[in-house]
Design a protein around this motif. Sequence first.
Motif, mmCIF file in Angstrom:
data_model
loop_
_atom_site.group_PDB
_atom_site.id
_atom_site.type_symbol
_atom_site.label_atom_id
_atom_site.label_comp_id
_atom_site.label_asym_id
_atom_site.label_seq_id
_atom_site.Cartn_x
_atom_site.Cartn_y
_atom_site.Cartn_z
ATOM 1 N N GLU A 14 -25.969 16.237 -18.123
ATOM 2 C CA GLU A 14 -25.724 15.115 -19.039
ATOM 3 C C GLU A 14 -24.724 15.519 -20.121
ATOM 4 O O GLU A 14 -23.822 14.758 -20.456
ATOM 5 C CB GLU A 14 -27.035 14.640 -19.680
ATOM 6 C CG GLU A 14 -27.955 13.870 -18.734
ATOM 7 C CD GLU A 14 -27.378 12.531 -18.299
ATOM 8 O OE1 GLU A 14 -26.476 12.018 -18.972
ATOM 9 O OE2 GLU A 14 -27.827 12.022 -17.258
ATOM 10 N N MET A 15 -24.895 16.718 -20.665
ATOM 11 C CA MET A 15 -23.989 17.190 -21.717
ATOM 12 C C MET A 15 -22.563 17.306 -21.184
ATOM 13 O O MET A 15 -21.603 17.009 -21.901
ATOM 14 C CB MET A 15 -24.418 18.574 -22.222
ATOM 15 C CG MET A 15 -25.504 18.563 -23.257
ATOM 16 S SD MET A 15 -25.034 17.708 -24.784
ATOM 17 C CE MET A 15 -24.587 19.100 -25.800
ATOM 18 N N GLN A 17 -21.047 15.523 -19.208
ATOM 19 C CA GLN A 17 -20.386 14.217 -19.051
ATOM 20 C C GLN A 17 -19.455 13.939 -20.229
ATOM 21 O O GLN A 17 -18.567 13.096 -20.130
ATOM 22 C CB GLN A 17 -21.425 13.073 -19.027
ATOM 23 C CG GLN A 17 -22.476 13.177 -17.956
ATOM 24 C CD GLN A 17 -21.939 12.791 -16.604
ATOM 25 O OE1 GLN A 17 -21.282 11.781 -16.476
ATOM 26 N NE2 GLN A 17 -22.176 13.618 -15.606
ATOM 27 N N LEU A 18 -19.706 14.605 -21.365
ATOM 28 C CA LEU A 18 -18.896 14.345 -22.555
ATOM 29 C C LEU A 18 -17.489 14.915 -22.362
ATOM 30 O O LEU A 18 -17.322 15.937 -21.692
ATOM 31 C CB LEU A 18 -19.568 14.985 -23.790
ATOM 32 C CG LEU A 18 -20.916 14.375 -24.178
ATOM 33 C CD1 LEU A 18 -21.576 15.189 -25.287
ATOM 34 C CD2 LEU A 18 -20.746 12.934 -24.638
ATOM 35 N N PRO A 19 -16.472 14.272 -22.947
ATOM 36 C CA PRO A 19 -15.104 14.727 -22.711
ATOM 37 C C PRO A 19 -14.858 16.107 -23.319
ATOM 38 O O PRO A 19 -15.250 16.371 -24.457
ATOM 39 C CB PRO A 19 -14.255 13.660 -23.408
ATOM 40 C CG PRO A 19 -15.151 13.037 -24.413
ATOM 41 C CD PRO A 19 -16.536 13.119 -23.863
ATOM 42 N N GLY A 20 -14.238 16.970 -22.547
ATOM 43 C CA GLY A 20 -13.908 18.311 -23.038
ATOM 44 C C GLY A 20 -15.054 19.292 -22.980
ATOM 45 O O GLY A 20 -14.918 20.432 -23.415
ATOM 46 N N ILE A 21 -16.213 18.866 -22.494
ATOM 47 C CA ILE A 21 -17.363 19.764 -22.376
ATOM 48 C C ILE A 21 -17.578 20.060 -20.897
ATOM 49 O O ILE A 21 -17.972 19.181 -20.129
ATOM 50 C CB ILE A 21 -18.645 19.117 -22.954
ATOM 51 C CG1 ILE A 21 -18.424 18.582 -24.369
ATOM 52 C CG2 ILE A 21 -19.831 20.069 -22.883
ATOM 53 C CD1 ILE A 21 -18.616 19.558 -25.470
ATOM 54 N N LEU A 27 -23.963 24.461 -21.014
ATOM 55 C CA LEU A 27 -25.070 25.422 -20.918
ATOM 56 C C LEU A 27 -25.238 26.187 -22.228
ATOM 57 O O LEU A 27 -26.355 26.377 -22.707
ATOM 58 C CB LEU A 27 -24.815 26.390 -19.753
ATOM 59 C CG LEU A 27 -25.880 27.458 -19.522
ATOM 60 C CD1 LEU A 27 -27.220 26.839 -19.176
ATOM 61 C CD2 LEU A 27 -25.461 28.410 -18.411
ATOM 62 N N ARG A 28 -24.103 26.587 -22.817
ATOM 63 C CA ARG A 28 -24.163 27.332 -24.076
ATOM 64 C C ARG A 28 -24.807 26.464 -25.169
ATOM 65 O O ARG A 28 -25.659 26.928 -25.924
ATOM 66 C CB ARG A 28 -22.738 27.740 -24.483
ATOM 67 C CG ARG A 28 -22.649 28.743 -25.589
ATOM 68 C CD ARG A 28 -21.254 29.354 -25.660
ATOM 69 N NE ARG A 28 -20.204 28.353 -25.744
ATOM 70 C CZ ARG A 28 -19.822 27.744 -26.872
ATOM 71 N NH1 ARG A 28 -20.405 28.061 -28.020
ATOM 72 N NH2 ARG A 28 -18.856 26.860 -26.873
ATOM 73 N N LEU A 29 -24.413 25.186 -25.236
ATOM 74 C CA LEU A 29 -24.957 24.286 -26.255
ATOM 75 C C LEU A 29 -26.455 24.060 -26.041
ATOM 76 O O LEU A 29 -27.241 24.094 -26.985
ATOM 77 C CB LEU A 29 -24.222 22.938 -26.216
ATOM 78 C CG LEU A 29 -22.729 22.987 -26.569
ATOM 79 C CD1 LEU A 29 -22.109 21.602 -26.430
ATOM 80 C CD2 LEU A 29 -22.525 23.507 -27.981
ATOM 81 N N VAL A 30 -26.832 23.854 -24.778
ATOM 82 C CA VAL A 30 -28.230 23.560 -24.469
ATOM 83 C C VAL A 30 -29.103 24.789 -24.761
ATOM 84 O O VAL A 30 -30.195 24.655 -25.335
ATOM 85 C CB VAL A 30 -28.340 23.092 -22.995
ATOM 86 C CG1 VAL A 30 -29.754 23.148 -22.514
ATOM 87 C CG2 VAL A 30 -27.785 21.686 -22.854
#
Lengths: 205, 205
Positions: A14-15, A17-21, A27-30
């Motif tokens: 899901e993360m 799907q955001l542009p540029g991610i 994975l790092r953000l989650v």
Amino acid sequence: MEFSSKLLERAVNEMSQLPGIGKRTALRLVLHMLRQPKEQTLALTEALQTMRNDIKLCKSCHNISDVDVCDICSNPNRNEAIICVVEDVRDVMAIENTSSFKGLYHVLGGKISPMDGVGPHDLNIESLVEKVKLGKVKELIFALSSTMEGDTTNFYIYRKIQEYNVLTSTIARGISVGDELEYADEITLGRSIINRIPFEATLKS
Amino acid sequence: MEFSSKLLERAVNEMSQLPGIGKRTALRLVLHMLRQPKEQTLALTEALQTMRNDIKLCKSCHNISDVDVCDICSNPNRNEAIICVVEDVRDVMAIENTSSFKGLYHVLGGKISPMDGVGPHDLNIESLVEKVKLGKVKELIFALSSTMEGDTTNFYIYRKIQEYNVLTSTIARGISVGDELEYADEITLGRSIINRIPFEATLKS
């Protein structure tokens, strides 16, 4: 990428799907969220949800707003005879940061771009023409980014409102051709509003 | 940065708490969400919430898992006599992607770093020592990153398990496959010469 957990996999998908991610950044953000207290993830998801559900677009200028008519449009100190036409909400924020403009805005929501399948009817152009027809508007400032699509959009609007008694100008060519408005520095952007030039002059150059 | 909406401002502020996401990037992401259908934001926030609330750490190896004991630890085909010690969940994923390791893992959750206030007791070292004490483990492979902190952590664990009958090894340090020799740093190149391997061994892999 193999995941040891379906929950993790879904969150990463899901993360990303955001542009540029990409997947790795997601994975790092989650994983960062997993190391932080639960309240922090709750605060983020709650803020995103509330925003997505409750945010409004100003009925007059189509800027993002918490109420039906935005703070700028309902401010009696602003000059409603001058309307600055911009592509995007970010452009309103950028110009407001320069404190050099005291008129109102009109957010088009994009620019005419046949390559991306964006035509004039996908943008808030009709409501701008309606405003001009009412006769209160004395000047339109085109503040679209200086690209082929921006110029096309300017010209399209210019043709639409030509018959009414309204001045048109564009922000000064201080912004490099091809540059996006939102990345311009404040001084350049501020000066380009003060030194705006008649739109007819740009047709000759 | 001036926002025309409190809801927007809050969403941007929360997003910019994430590592590597500044205010501008956060705004870009949030405006993207506003252009997408509501369901997409709902899916994202729901996935993050569920993950944060329901995800577990494997009781044995501390890897992220949907169940109490992860798929790797509960797999009877894996060799429980070899344990690969890693810093992070991402390292497990990276090694699993190579399909070259059939033992179990132990996720420390970081490395000893006095500068960042991380001591041995903040990491999953005690449970690793307990596993070694049981006598089933024949070999520990240290697969931490090759930094001062990684080396310190390796040495700390090594001292702790020295008295038990267990082999210790570290993953090979050398020139990456496909890299040009002239661009390798001196330490890596030096180590790759000292720790050279018989040529016949490379023919088999």
